[in-house]
Design an enzyme around this catalytic site. Structure first.
Site, PDB file in Angstrom:
ATOM      1  N   LYS A  95      41.008  22.644  32.440  1.00 49.48           N
ATOM      2  CA  LYS A  95      40.157  23.236  31.630  1.00 49.48           C
ATOM      3  C   LYS A  95      41.190  23.585  30.110  1.00 49.48           C
ATOM      4  CE  LYS A  95      41.652  27.794  31.801  1.00 49.48           C
ATOM      5  NZ  LYS A  95      42.542  28.523  30.939  1.00 49.48           N
ATOM      6  N   ASP A  98      39.417  32.192  37.246  1.00 52.04           N
ATOM      7  CA  ASP A  98      39.039  31.135  36.568  1.00 52.04           C
ATOM      8  C   ASP A  98      38.225  30.288  37.720  1.00 52.04           C
ATOM      9  OD1 ASP A  98      39.911  31.427  33.765  1.00 52.04           O
ATOM     10  OD2 ASP A  98      41.636  30.425  34.269  1.00 52.04           O
TER      11      ASP A  98
HETATM   12  O1  C5P Z   1      42.424  36.371  38.403  1.00 54.18           O
HETATM   13  P1  C5P Z   1      44.026  35.772  38.042  1.00 54.18           P
HETATM   14  O2  C5P Z   1      44.774  35.649  39.642  1.00 54.18           O
HETATM   15  O3  C5P Z   1      44.158  34.303  37.642  1.00 54.18           O
HETATM   16  O4  C5P Z   1      44.665  36.508  37.054  1.00 54.18           O
HETATM   17  C1  C5P Z   1      46.018  36.594  37.030  1.00 54.18           C
HETATM   18  C2  C5P Z   1      46.855  37.841  36.400  1.00 54.18           C
HETATM   19  O5  C5P Z   1      46.292  37.792  35.006  1.00 54.18           O
HETATM   20  C3  C5P Z   1      46.169  39.235  36.997  1.00 54.18           C
HETATM   21  O6  C5P Z   1      46.656  39.620  37.727  1.00 54.18           O
HETATM   22  C4  C5P Z   1      46.095  40.156  35.649  1.00 54.18           C
HETATM   23  O7  C5P Z   1      47.486  40.742  35.309  1.00 54.18           O
HETATM   24  C5  C5P Z   1      45.898  38.992  34.576  1.00 54.18           C
HETATM   25  N1  C5P Z   1      44.208  38.933  34.137  1.00 54.18           N
HETATM   26  C6  C5P Z   1      43.977  40.079  33.223  1.00 54.18           C
HETATM   27  N2  C5P Z   1      42.622  40.162  32.958  1.00 54.18           N
HETATM   28  C7  C5P Z   1      41.917  38.966  33.133  1.00 54.18           C
HETATM   29  C8  C5P Z   1      42.330  37.939  34.109  1.00 54.18           C
HETATM   30  C9  C5P Z   1      43.714  37.947  34.443  1.00 54.18           C
HETATM   31  O8  C5P Z   1      44.652  41.117  33.112  1.00 54.18           O
HETATM   32  N3  C5P Z   1      40.518  39.001  32.619  1.00 54.18           N
END
Ligand code: C5P
Length: 306
Positions: A10, A135
């Site tokens: 993406k 995502d």
């Molecule tokens: O959800 P995901 O595991 O992809 O997110 C990885 C990291 O990115 C999270 O632990 C967080 O620190 C950060 N993040 C965030 N806000 C979001 C998505 C991700 O702070 N909306």
């Protein structure tokens, strides 16, 4: 039985940080888009074990792999006792802001329903995906989507289209959590605010080859994560400059980086940019947007054998 399914990457046409949430995540408004760059995932049924094989040593093959976790979560949710061997042919740069891991997880949830002969309600599929990563729900849908909340709450939109994209990655790996941690305080030191619906305006921007009256998407491209990541990795700024000189219209970092994507108006323009960058040694890949229909059809026509 063996299933083979493409796991698409993406880009984010837009990504706005609206504030910090009580759970530590950031409140987002982002316009997501599947593109045709894809890993190839093959699934073979095993008795009990979950095994991962991957041609890229940067990808963990143990229980920390997000596709592994997807398999476990589906197995636990459905109370099955099945196993799987997942073979990942990695084509999407790792930790490159193109959602490769999340895509692998979403495709795994889709593929294993078929392999294990179990059918989840769509709502449960989105919930499982959302727990795995912000995502993941987007990749279950594909096409052009608005993502809000953590980015996990996705709303399908009319497909935007760009045929002459160029992706550039110099081999820098950006840890997503680190990119969010380095945001300027004015974006994060408040509870989520209702900003101008920038991404919504972007979603109304014209299809590149479509109705002449509407605004091209490149006038609306913006990523709040870009400035702090570029400050940390000045090479990414150089890449943007090189792409600008090569005649790209819109140029933006995808997600938390490090991949930069650029829109060209013609195959010829993109080709000369590729030639221009050939001596840099950077990973460069031509790409195009993928509609939701194309994405869903690719998930369905899965080269099933056996
Ligand atoms: O959800 P995901 O595991 O992809 O997110 C990885 C990291 O990115 C999270 O632990 C967080 O620190 C950060 N993040 C965030 N806000 C979001 C998505 C991700 O702070 N909306």
């Amino acid at each position: 039985m063996r299933l083979t399914i493409p796991s698409f990457a993406k880009i984010n046409w837009t990504l706005e940080i609206l504030g910090k949430r009580p759970d530590g995540y950031h409140e987002l408004r982002t316009l997501l888009q599947t593109i045709d760059l894809a890993d190839r995932l093959s699934y073979t049924r095993l008795e009990r074990d979950i095994e991962i094989v991957c041609d890229n040593p940067d990808v963990p093959i143990d229980e920390t792999n997000i596709a592994y976790r997807a398999a476990v979560s589906l197995r636990d949710f459905s109370g099955l006792k099945c196993g799987v061997r997942l073979t990942i042919e990695k084509r999407i740069p790792v930790a490159g802001g193109l959602g490769g891991g999340s895509s692998n997880a979403a495709v795994t949830l889709i593929a294993l329903q078929k392999l294990w002969n179990v059918q989840l309600r769509l709502i449960d599929l989105f919930r499982l995906g959302s727990k795995l990563g912000s995502d993941v729900p987007f990749f279950i849908s594909g096409g052009t989507c608005l993502g809000v909340g953590r980015g996990n709450e996705v709303y399908p939109l009319a497909d935007l289209a760009a045929d002459f994209l160029l992706l550039v990655n110099p081999g820098i790996k950006v840890e997503t959590a680190g990119a969010y941690a380095n945001l300027p305080p004015e974006l994060t030191n408040h509870a989520p605010v209702d900003k101008m619906p920038f991404s919504l305006e972007a979603s109304q921007a014209g299809l590149l080859s479509g109705s002449g009256r509407s605004e091209p998407i490149w006038n609306r491209m913006h990523n709040d994560l870009e400035l702090p990541v570029l400050a940390r990795y000045p090479l990414l700024g150089e890449i943007k400059e090189r792409l600008k000189q090569a005649g790209a219209r819109g140029i933006l970092m995808s997600g938390s980086g490090s991949t930069i994507f650029a829109i060209f108006e013609s195959e010829q323009g993109r080709h000369s940019a590729l030639e221009n960058l050939s001596e840099t040694g950077w990973w460069c890949a031509p790409s195009r947007t993928l509609s939701r229909k194309e994405c869903q059809e690719a998930y369905r026509s899965n080269g099933m054998e056996g």
